[in-house]
Design an enzyme around this catalytic site. Sequence first.
Site, PDB file in Angstrom:
ATOM      1  N   GLY A 156       0.854  -1.193   0.000  1.00 41.45           N
ATOM      2  CA  GLY A 156       0.000   0.000   0.000  1.00 41.45           C
ATOM      3  C   GLY A 156       0.886   1.237   0.000  1.00 41.45           C
ATOM      4  N   ILE A 158       2.568   2.768   2.475  1.00 46.81           N
ATOM      5  CA  ILE A 158       3.870   2.630   3.161  1.00 46.81           C
ATOM      6  C   ILE A 158       4.704   1.531   2.501  1.00 46.81           C
ATOM      7  CG2 ILE A 158       5.016   2.229   5.379  1.00 46.81           C
ATOM      8  CD1 ILE A 158       2.403   3.262   6.736  1.00 46.81           C
ATOM      9  N   ARG A 178      -3.203  -7.827  -1.749  1.00 45.97           N
ATOM     10  CA  ARG A 178      -4.539  -8.302  -2.091  1.00 45.97           C
ATOM     11  C   ARG A 178      -4.838  -8.024  -3.564  1.00 45.97           C
ATOM     12  NH1 ARG A 178      -8.658  -5.951   2.048  1.00 45.97           N
ATOM     13  NH2 ARG A 178      -7.838  -4.047   1.119  1.00 45.97           N
ATOM     14  N   ARG A 238       1.118  -4.056  12.456  1.00 38.46           N
ATOM     15  CA  ARG A 238       0.518  -4.247  13.768  1.00 38.46           C
ATOM     16  C   ARG A 238       1.002  -5.595  14.287  1.00 38.46           C
ATOM     17  NH1 ARG A 238      -0.399   0.382  13.703  1.00 38.46           N
ATOM     18  NH2 ARG A 238      -2.368   1.485  13.948  1.00 38.46           N
ATOM     19  N   GLU A 267       0.790  -4.161  23.564  1.00 41.43           N
ATOM     20  CA  GLU A 267       1.624  -2.956  23.718  1.00 41.43           C
ATOM     21  C   GLU A 267       1.164  -2.164  24.929  1.00 41.43           C
ATOM     22  OE1 GLU A 267       1.796  -0.787  20.005  1.00 41.43           O
ATOM     23  OE2 GLU A 267       2.513  -2.557  18.930  1.00 41.43           O
ATOM     24  N   HIS A 286       6.846   1.197  19.007  1.00 39.06           N
ATOM     25  CA  HIS A 286       5.786   1.697  18.105  1.00 39.06           C
ATOM     26  C   HIS A 286       6.016   3.178  17.772  1.00 39.06           C
ATOM     27  CE1 HIS A 286       1.337   1.032  16.822  1.00 39.06           C
ATOM     28  NE2 HIS A 286       1.934   1.930  16.032  1.00 39.06           N
ATOM     29  N   ILE A 287       7.099   3.436  17.036  1.00 38.36           N
ATOM     30  CA  ILE A 287       7.469   4.833  16.736  1.00 38.36           C
ATOM     31  C   ILE A 287       7.531   5.112  15.231  1.00 38.36           C
ATOM     32  CG2 ILE A 287       8.675   5.333  18.908  1.00 38.36           C
ATOM     33  CD1 ILE A 287      11.336   4.670  17.389  1.00 38.36           C
ATOM     34  N   GLY A 288       6.784   4.317  14.457  1.00 40.92           N
ATOM     35  CA  GLY A 288       6.832   4.473  13.003  1.00 40.92           C
ATOM     36  C   GLY A 288       6.659   5.906  12.522  1.00 40.92           C
TER      37      GLY A 288
HETATM   38  P1  NAP Z   1      -2.613   1.062   2.945  1.00 44.81           P
HETATM   39  O1  NAP Z   1      -2.166   2.084   1.968  1.00 44.81           O
HETATM   40  O2  NAP Z   1      -4.061   0.807   3.110  1.00 44.81           O
HETATM   41  O3  NAP Z   1      -1.838  -0.287   2.595  1.00 44.81           O
HETATM   42  C1  NAP Z   1      -2.186  -1.527   3.119  1.00 44.81           C
HETATM   43  C2  NAP Z   1      -1.976  -2.550   2.021  1.00 44.81           C
HETATM   44  O4  NAP Z   1      -2.222  -3.844   2.577  1.00 44.81           O
HETATM   45  C3  NAP Z   1      -2.928  -2.363   0.842  1.00 44.81           C
HETATM   46  O5  NAP Z   1      -2.186  -2.365  -0.358  1.00 44.81           O
HETATM   47  C4  NAP Z   1      -3.851  -3.564   0.952  1.00 44.81           C
HETATM   48  O6  NAP Z   1      -4.273  -4.095  -0.289  1.00 44.81           O
HETATM   49  C5  NAP Z   1      -2.959  -4.572   1.624  1.00 44.81           C
HETATM   50  N1  NAP Z   1      -3.768  -5.620   2.263  1.00 44.81           N
HETATM   51  C6  NAP Z   1      -4.818  -5.469   3.104  1.00 44.81           C
HETATM   52  N2  NAP Z   1      -5.305  -6.674   3.454  1.00 44.81           N
HETATM   53  C7  NAP Z   1      -4.550  -7.584   2.807  1.00 44.81           C
HETATM   54  C8  NAP Z   1      -4.569  -8.987   2.744  1.00 44.81           C
HETATM   55  N3  NAP Z   1      -5.470  -9.707   3.446  1.00 44.81           N
HETATM   56  N4  NAP Z   1      -3.655  -9.614   1.970  1.00 44.81           N
HETATM   57  C9  NAP Z   1      -2.753  -8.905   1.254  1.00 44.81           C
HETATM   58  N5  NAP Z   1      -2.688  -7.577   1.261  1.00 44.81           N
HETATM   59  C10 NAP Z   1      -3.579  -6.924   2.039  1.00 44.81           C
HETATM   60  O7  NAP Z   1      -2.087   1.431   4.406  1.00 44.81           O
HETATM   61  P2  NAP Z   1      -0.729   2.151   4.812  1.00 44.81           P
HETATM   62  O8  NAP Z   1      -0.951   3.609   4.913  1.00 44.81           O
HETATM   63  O9  NAP Z   1       0.354   1.649   3.926  1.00 44.81           O
HETATM   64  O10 NAP Z   1      -0.570   1.576   6.297  1.00 44.81           O
HETATM   65  C11 NAP Z   1      -0.465   0.195   6.511  1.00 44.81           C
HETATM   66  C12 NAP Z   1      -0.505  -0.124   7.993  1.00 44.81           C
HETATM   67  O11 NAP Z   1       0.702   0.270   8.617  1.00 44.81           O
HETATM   68  C13 NAP Z   1      -1.567   0.618   8.813  1.00 44.81           C
HETATM   69  O12 NAP Z   1      -2.825   0.022   8.699  1.00 44.81           O
HETATM   70  C14 NAP Z   1      -1.011   0.538  10.216  1.00 44.81           C
HETATM   71  O13 NAP Z   1      -1.497  -0.618  10.860  1.00 44.81           O
HETATM   72  C15 NAP Z   1       0.482   0.406  10.001  1.00 44.81           C
HETATM   73  N6  NAP Z   1       1.238   1.589  10.458  1.00 44.81           N
HETATM   74  C16 NAP Z   1       2.088   1.456  11.506  1.00 44.81           C
HETATM   75  C17 NAP Z   1       2.825   2.545  11.929  1.00 44.81           C
HETATM   76  C18 NAP Z   1       3.792   2.419  13.067  1.00 44.81           C
HETATM   77  O14 NAP Z   1       3.991   3.371  13.791  1.00 44.81           O
HETATM   78  N7  NAP Z   1       4.426   1.291  13.236  1.00 44.81           N
HETATM   79  C19 NAP Z   1       2.669   3.793  11.303  1.00 44.81           C
HETATM   80  C20 NAP Z   1       1.779   3.895  10.258  1.00 44.81           C
HETATM   81  C21 NAP Z   1       1.069   2.776   9.830  1.00 44.81           C
HETATM   82  P3  NAP Z   1      -5.301  -3.345  -1.277  1.00 44.81           P
HETATM   83  O15 NAP Z   1      -4.416  -2.497  -2.145  1.00 44.81           O
HETATM   84  O16 NAP Z   1      -5.963  -4.432  -2.006  1.00 44.81           O
HETATM   85  O17 NAP Z   1      -6.224  -2.549  -0.398  1.00 44.81           O
HETATM   86  C1  GLV Z   2       0.363   4.103  13.651  1.00 43.84           C
HETATM   87  O1  GLV Z   2       0.587   3.014  14.072  1.00 43.84           O
HETATM   88  C2  GLV Z   2      -0.620   4.387  12.660  1.00 43.84           C
HETATM   89  O2  GLV Z   2      -1.381   3.489  12.283  1.00 43.84           O
HETATM   90  O3  GLV Z   2      -0.685   5.549  12.235  1.00 43.84           O
END
Ligand code: NAP
Ligand code: GLV
Length: 326
Positions: A156, A158, A178, A238, A267, A286-288
């Site tokens: 996606g 990130i 997906r 997550r 966490e 958890h400092i992404g």
């Molecule tokens: P995003 O743009 O929605 O990307 C998520 C990707 O995962 C999408 O391409 C989606 O596919 C794919 N996906 C969802 N379900 C799936 C499955 N069952 N099998 C295969 N692929 C699947 O979200 P993002 O902005 O990149 O963020 C992703 C996640 O990072 C967040 O939801 C959050 O939990 C985590 N995050 C963590 C931090 C941290 O501090 N550690 C910071 C920010 C985010 P589709 O293209 O088909 O929808």
């Molecule tokens: C952090 O974990 C976020 O989902 O923005």
Amino acid sequence: MTKPRVFIPHRISEKALSLLAEHCELDYRDVEEMLDEEAFFAGLQEACGLMVYSRHKITPDVLDRAPRLRIVSNVAVGYDNLDLRELTARGIMATNTPDVLTETTADLTFALLMATARRIAEADRFVKAGEWNEWLPSLMLGKDVHGAVIGIIGMGRIGEAVARRAKGFGMRILYHNRTRKTEAEQSLDAAYVSLDDLLRRSDYVVVMTPLTPETVGFIGKRELGLMKQDAILINTSRGKVVDEQALIDALMEQRIGGAGLDVFATEPVQKGNPLLSMKNVVTLPHIGSATRETREKMALKAARNMIAGLAGEKPENLLNPAVFSH
Ligand code: NAP
Ligand code: GLV
């Protein structure tokens, strides 16, 4: 005209606060820590809008205490802390903060990959502990990043930003998602592969999907068993997307090479968690998205979503549009 009341149970940026104050009556608590339950529920009682970080779980029980609530503005892109179905059933809008944290979280993900591969945290502890008495040829040998194969699960926003960094390091990029991302395939020379193929071929496996009912335990014993013995797992999505016990077992039995983890099943991570005593595991709290600039942007985005929702407009990052069309 009276302004709608917004409850913010934690510190946010001054700019976001000023913006909100122009449109809303604020119940603001300038604290970093979570409020105790009593104070939180007292604030909720009168709130039309609620702003939360993902540490707050918005469950039916919580919503029962929020009779006036019209919108929950999450200061995070991930929204597994929100019971979206329940919010929608109650006609309450939910919003998140995508995009503004993409590059910052990708930076951290790549830093974690580098730190795990090259044993940066371990080497830092070693030097500071005064243990560096002699330079040895095999001191802190790590694993090459440049030229290696990276497999990104969840291509996606990130995931793609991580892939751009990997391309700069001359890595071969595999991804599983997906839906296929043909543009990324062309611009990043990324190859779409099955999950099993990705796990078998990657030197670095990066997990970047959201936590959903489909992705709970997505990387479990079987999947870890497919990885190369010296491959490294990086998780900044997550904690529960990876079966943590299966990961602990795989690391203990040396079936994979190491792990870099910004997120955990529970966490803050519990003190006795075996992951905390493994040298080949780098752990972060958890400092992404944790840079000053990005947290400011997230707060402003969350504020704009809140203001729009309470003004009867469709917030830019509305997660449950069914509510708005009612
Ligand atoms: P995003 O743009 O929605 O990307 C998520 C990707 O995962 C999408 O391409 C989606 O596919 C794919 N996906 C969802 N379900 C799936 C499955 N069952 N099998 C295969 N692929 C699947 O979200 P993002 O902005 O990149 O963020 C992703 C996640 O990072 C967040 O939801 C959050 O939990 C985590 N995050 C963590 C931090 C941290 O501090 N550690 C910071 C920010 C985010 P589709 O293209 O088909 O929808
Ligand atoms: C952090 O974990 C976020 O989902 O923005």
